[in-house]
Design a protein around this motif. Sequence first.
Motif, short mmCIF file in Angstrom:
data_model
loop_
_atom_site.label_atom_id
_atom_site.label_comp_id
_atom_site.label_asym_id
_atom_site.label_seq_id
_atom_site.Cartn_x
_atom_site.Cartn_y
_atom_site.Cartn_z
N THR A 197 0.85 -1.19 0.00
CA THR A 197 0.00 0.00 0.00
C THR A 197 0.88 1.24 0.00
O THR A 197 0.62 2.21 -0.71
N ALA A 198 1.95 1.18 0.80
CA ALA A 198 2.85 2.32 0.87
C ALA A 198 3.51 2.55 -0.48
O ALA A 198 3.61 3.69 -0.95
N VAL A 199 3.94 1.49 -1.13
CA VAL A 199 4.59 1.64 -2.44
C VAL A 199 3.59 2.14 -3.46
O VAL A 199 3.87 3.03 -4.26
N HIS A 200 2.40 1.58 -3.39
CA HIS A 200 1.36 1.96 -4.33
C HIS A 200 1.09 3.46 -4.26
O HIS A 200 0.75 4.09 -5.26
N SER A 201 1.28 4.02 -3.07
CA SER A 201 0.98 5.44 -2.90
C SER A 201 2.10 6.34 -3.41
O SER A 201 2.06 7.55 -3.22
N MET A 202 3.12 5.77 -4.03
CA MET A 202 4.19 6.65 -4.54
C MET A 202 4.64 6.28 -5.95
O MET A 202 5.59 6.85 -6.45
#
Length: 365
Positions: A197-202
């Motif tokens: 999710t964190a990667v998806h957000s960047m």
Amino acid sequence: MEHPENSEEYKGLTVNAGIEQPSIINPYLKFRKKPKRREFTVGEYVEGILNGNVTILSQAVTLVESLKPEHQALAQEVIEKCLPHSGHSVRIGISGVPGAGKSTSIDAFGLYVLEKGGKLAVLAIDPSSERTKGSILGDKTRMEKLSVHPKAFIRPSPSAGSLGGVARKTRETIILCEAAGFDKIFVETVGVGQSETAVHSMVDFFLLIQLAGTGDELQGIKRGIMEMADGIVINKADGNNIEKAKLAASHFRNALHLFPVPDSGWTPQVLTYSGFYGLGIQEIWDMIDRYFVFVKQNGYFEYRRNEQAKYWMYESINEHLRDSFYNNPTIAAMLVAKEREVLDGQLTSFVAAKKLLDTYYGLLK
Ligand code: GDP
């Protein structure tokens, strides 16, 4: 007699004075002071980064990762000055469970894209790396060819902190890398949960690496992760594994049909490849290229980046508020006491929380 050794009858026993004990530190050893790394000014950092100086870029990233408040302040100034020069890149998230072949694949993808020109930065988010001392994503040698490529910059995951903190630092590092002229950014993460999710957000494109396995590969992967993927690629499609990989791909395709079309309007594609033997790499990259053309035309590219910028604004606010609260010495001391009272049944959780927050707000006045 208190000291029998002083008695006449023991006269024969002489106690030698002994020799002087040598110093535990070699007196001839000249202490060479560790050369202090030169501290740069904000201007020097920014100039170095904009000139594509990788040494200065690395040091700036170290500042971003530092927990010292003075480093953080300096880092924020550098980031702010680099921000207008950032954004001109394709950001690709690459996820997969350990052993899926992320490093092998990134090595292969990376070399492939670098052949076309430009510069590539490979960053990582691995909140577990503190425990494993960075062995999962920290080891540069995992990407043998890329790590010696002059146009590649590989940076392991920041090791300290919460997932949110680690992710924020990676996002800030993206800005610095882009300002330094890196026009392709890979962000790698271990496919084990929230870090996606964190990667998806960047990133602009989220690539999920999967393996063909026992036929029930779909069961082990969380629906949420599949929904995030813009492309699913089945690795190790080589030797006698090719058929299995194709079968897995068709399972994934069928499963994806059951999901609603994502906001991007792009239907995630499923491909098979072999990172190790370099088979199917071009097809994957062509797919990613097609995606970028598609989302740039329909406006989703801009939309997603704006949404991410908004997300990170709120994330930063949350992080600051949390830190300011928990790092406050009065609160820290009070927390211990209140926790006890809750455990002893003297206070309800809500009352305890309210008392702590009221105290905190009182301190701010
Ligand atoms: P990571 O943990 O996801 O980074 O996975 P690695 O890239 O370290 O790969 C794990 C293992 O799978 C290594 O032994 C690789 O040599 C092997 N491997 C990776 N890609 C392939 C592939 O395309 N085909 C085959 N047969 N093996 C692969």
